[in-house]
Design a protein around this motif. Sequence first.
Motif, PDB file in Angstrom:
ATOM      1  N   ILE A 103      -7.511  21.542  -8.397  1.00  0.00           N
ATOM      2  CA  ILE A 103      -8.544  20.832  -7.644  1.00  0.00           C
ATOM      3  C   ILE A 103      -8.396  19.332  -7.820  1.00  0.00           C
ATOM      4  O   ILE A 103      -8.486  18.559  -6.863  1.00  0.00           O
ATOM      5  CB  ILE A 103      -9.944  21.311  -8.060  1.00  0.00           C
ATOM      6  N   VAL A 104      -8.134  18.899  -9.065  1.00  0.00           N
ATOM      7  CA  VAL A 104      -7.913  17.468  -9.318  1.00  0.00           C
ATOM      8  C   VAL A 104      -6.735  16.981  -8.492  1.00  0.00           C
ATOM      9  O   VAL A 104      -6.789  15.907  -7.880  1.00  0.00           O
ATOM     10  CB  VAL A 104      -7.683  17.213 -10.826  1.00  0.00           C
ATOM     11  N   SER A 105      -5.681  17.747  -8.451  1.00  0.00           N
ATOM     12  CA  SER A 105      -4.502  17.380  -7.672  1.00  0.00           C
ATOM     13  C   SER A 105      -4.844  17.245  -6.189  1.00  0.00           C
ATOM     14  O   SER A 105      -4.374  16.311  -5.528  1.00  0.00           O
ATOM     15  CB  SER A 105      -3.408  18.424  -7.864  1.00  0.00           C
ATOM     16  N   ASP A 106      -5.639  18.173  -5.682  1.00  0.00           N
ATOM     17  CA  ASP A 106      -6.033  18.080  -4.263  1.00  0.00           C
ATOM     18  C   ASP A 106      -6.882  16.860  -3.989  1.00  0.00           C
ATOM     19  O   ASP A 106      -6.761  16.237  -2.936  1.00  0.00           O
ATOM     20  CB  ASP A 106      -6.800  19.334  -3.848  1.00  0.00           C
ATOM     21  N   ILE A 107      -7.738  16.506  -4.929  1.00  0.00           N
ATOM     22  CA  ILE A 107      -8.570  15.309  -4.754  1.00  0.00           C
ATOM     23  C   ILE A 107      -7.715  14.051  -4.745  1.00  0.00           C
ATOM     24  O   ILE A 107      -7.938  13.146  -3.950  1.00  0.00           O
ATOM     25  CB  ILE A 107      -9.657  15.254  -5.841  1.00  0.00           C
ATOM     26  N   ILE A 108      -6.731  14.023  -5.626  1.00  0.00           N
ATOM     27  CA  ILE A 108      -5.825  12.861  -5.671  1.00  0.00           C
ATOM     28  C   ILE A 108      -5.089  12.753  -4.357  1.00  0.00           C
ATOM     29  O   ILE A 108      -4.945  11.722  -3.766  1.00  0.00           O
ATOM     30  CB  ILE A 108      -4.839  12.964  -6.840  1.00  0.00           C
ATOM     31  N   ILE A 126       0.816  -1.196   0.000  1.00  0.00           N
ATOM     32  CA  ILE A 126       0.000   0.000   0.000  1.00  0.00           C
ATOM     33  C   ILE A 126       0.868   1.272   0.000  1.00  0.00           C
ATOM     34  O   ILE A 126       0.435   2.316  -0.454  1.00  0.00           O
ATOM     35  CB  ILE A 126      -0.980  -0.022   1.182  1.00  0.00           C
ATOM     36  N   GLU A 127       2.101   1.148   0.520  1.00  0.00           N
ATOM     37  CA  GLU A 127       3.010   2.302   0.510  1.00  0.00           C
ATOM     38  C   GLU A 127       3.346   2.712  -0.918  1.00  0.00           C
ATOM     39  O   GLU A 127       3.482   3.898  -1.214  1.00  0.00           O
ATOM     40  CB  GLU A 127       4.270   1.977   1.291  1.00  0.00           C
ATOM     41  N   GLY A 128       3.492   1.718  -1.785  1.00  0.00           N
ATOM     42  CA  GLY A 128       3.786   2.018  -3.187  1.00  0.00           C
ATOM     43  C   GLY A 128       2.641   2.752  -3.861  1.00  0.00           C
ATOM     44  O   GLY A 128       2.865   3.655  -4.676  1.00  0.00           O
ATOM     45  N   LEU A 129       1.424   2.386  -3.521  1.00  0.00           N
ATOM     46  CA  LEU A 129       0.248   3.060  -4.076  1.00  0.00           C
ATOM     47  C   LEU A 129       0.181   4.505  -3.597  1.00  0.00           C
ATOM     48  O   LEU A 129      -0.101   5.419  -4.381  1.00  0.00           O
ATOM     49  CB  LEU A 129      -1.017   2.303  -3.672  1.00  0.00           C
ATOM     50  N   ALA A 130       0.473   4.729  -2.323  1.00  0.00           N
ATOM     51  CA  ALA A 130       0.476   6.091  -1.784  1.00  0.00           C
ATOM     52  C   ALA A 130       1.554   6.938  -2.464  1.00  0.00           C
ATOM     53  O   ALA A 130       1.318   8.109  -2.800  1.00  0.00           O
ATOM     54  CB  ALA A 130       0.696   6.060  -0.279  1.00  0.00           C
ATOM     55  N   ALA A 131       2.708   6.348  -2.694  1.00  0.00           N
ATOM     56  CA  ALA A 131       3.787   7.079  -3.379  1.00  0.00           C
ATOM     57  C   ALA A 131       3.385   7.403  -4.815  1.00  0.00           C
ATOM     58  O   ALA A 131       3.674   8.503  -5.311  1.00  0.00           O
ATOM     59  CB  ALA A 131       5.072   6.261  -3.351  1.00  0.00           C
ATOM     60  N   ALA A 132       2.715   6.473  -5.474  1.00  0.00           N
ATOM     61  CA  ALA A 132       2.261   6.716  -6.853  1.00  0.00           C
ATOM     62  C   ALA A 132       1.256   7.867  -6.892  1.00  0.00           C
ATOM     63  O   ALA A 132       1.305   8.713  -7.798  1.00  0.00           O
ATOM     64  CB  ALA A 132       1.654   5.443  -7.432  1.00  0.00           C
ATOM     65  N   PHE A 133       0.357   7.907  -5.921  1.00  0.00           N
ATOM     66  CA  PHE A 133      -0.603   9.013  -5.862  1.00  0.00           C
ATOM     67  C   PHE A 133       0.095  10.341  -5.594  1.00  0.00           C
ATOM     68  O   PHE A 133      -0.290  11.376  -6.152  1.00  0.00           O
ATOM     69  CB  PHE A 133      -1.667   8.753  -4.795  1.00  0.00           C
ATOM     70  N   GLU A 134       1.107  10.333  -4.750  1.00  0.00           N
ATOM     71  CA  GLU A 134       1.865  11.556  -4.478  1.00  0.00           C
ATOM     72  C   GLU A 134       2.545  12.065  -5.747  1.00  0.00           C
ATOM     73  O   GLU A 134       2.522  13.257  -6.045  1.00  0.00           O
ATOM     74  CB  GLU A 134       2.911  11.315  -3.387  1.00  0.00           C
ATOM     75  N   TRP A 135       3.180  11.159  -6.493  1.00  0.00           N
ATOM     76  CA  TRP A 135       3.843  11.542  -7.734  1.00  0.00           C
ATOM     77  C   TRP A 135       2.828  12.035  -8.768  1.00  0.00           C
ATOM     78  O   TRP A 135       3.078  13.014  -9.484  1.00  0.00           O
ATOM     79  CB  TRP A 135       4.655  10.380  -8.306  1.00  0.00           C
ATOM     80  N   THR A 136       1.694  11.368  -8.843  1.00  0.00           N
ATOM     81  CA  THR A 136       0.642  11.793  -9.773  1.00  0.00           C
ATOM     82  C   THR A 136       0.146  13.183  -9.410  1.00  0.00           C
ATOM     83  O   THR A 136      -0.017  14.050 -10.283  1.00  0.00           O
ATOM     84  CB  THR A 136      -0.524  10.792  -9.758  1.00  0.00           C
ATOM     85  N   SER A 137      -0.091  13.410  -8.128  1.00  0.00           N
ATOM     86  CA  SER A 137      -0.549  14.713  -7.657  1.00  0.00           C
ATOM     87  C   SER A 137       0.476  15.805  -7.968  1.00  0.00           C
ATOM     88  O   SER A 137       0.118  16.895  -8.419  1.00  0.00           O
ATOM     89  CB  SER A 137      -0.810  14.648  -6.155  1.00  0.00           C
ATOM     90  N   THR A 138       1.749  15.493  -7.753  1.00  0.00           N
ATOM     91  CA  THR A 138       2.811  16.457  -8.066  1.00  0.00           C
ATOM     92  C   THR A 138       2.859  16.757  -9.561  1.00  0.00           C
ATOM     93  O   THR A 138       3.020  17.916  -9.968  1.00  0.00           O
ATOM     94  CB  THR A 138       4.171  15.920  -7.582  1.00  0.00           C
ATOM     95  N   GLY A 139       2.692  15.738 -10.380  1.00  0.00           N
ATOM     96  CA  GLY A 139       2.678  15.942 -11.830  1.00  0.00           C
ATOM     97  C   GLY A 139       1.526  16.820 -12.276  1.00  0.00           C
ATOM     98  O   GLY A 139       1.693  17.710 -13.127  1.00  0.00           O
TER      99      GLY A 139
END
Length: 74
Positions: free
Chosen positions: A69-74, A1-14
Motif C-alpha cells: 500500500i505504501v508503494s502504491d501511495i508513493i 521534476i523528471e529526476g524527482l519522478a524517477a526517484a519516486f519510481e525507484w523508491t516505489s520499486t524498492g
Amino acid sequence: IEGLAAAFEWTSTGVDLAAILLLVVGALRFALGVARAEAARDGDARLRGLNRERMELGHYILAGLELLIVSDII
C-alpha cells in the motif's frame, strides 16, 4: 521534476521488493513451522503449533500488504 519522478519510481520499486521479500520469508517460516507442528506426536501440541504458525503468517501477510500500500501511495 523528471529526476524527482524517477526517484519516486525507484523508491516505489524498492518498497515493492521489500514487501515481496517479507512475504517470501513469511511463507518459508510458515512452511517450516507447519512441518514442525505436524511432527508433534500430541494432538493438542499439533493444533497449538498450527494455530501459532497461522497467526505468524498472518502477521507477515499484513506487514507485506502494508508495504504494498505504501508503494502504491508513493
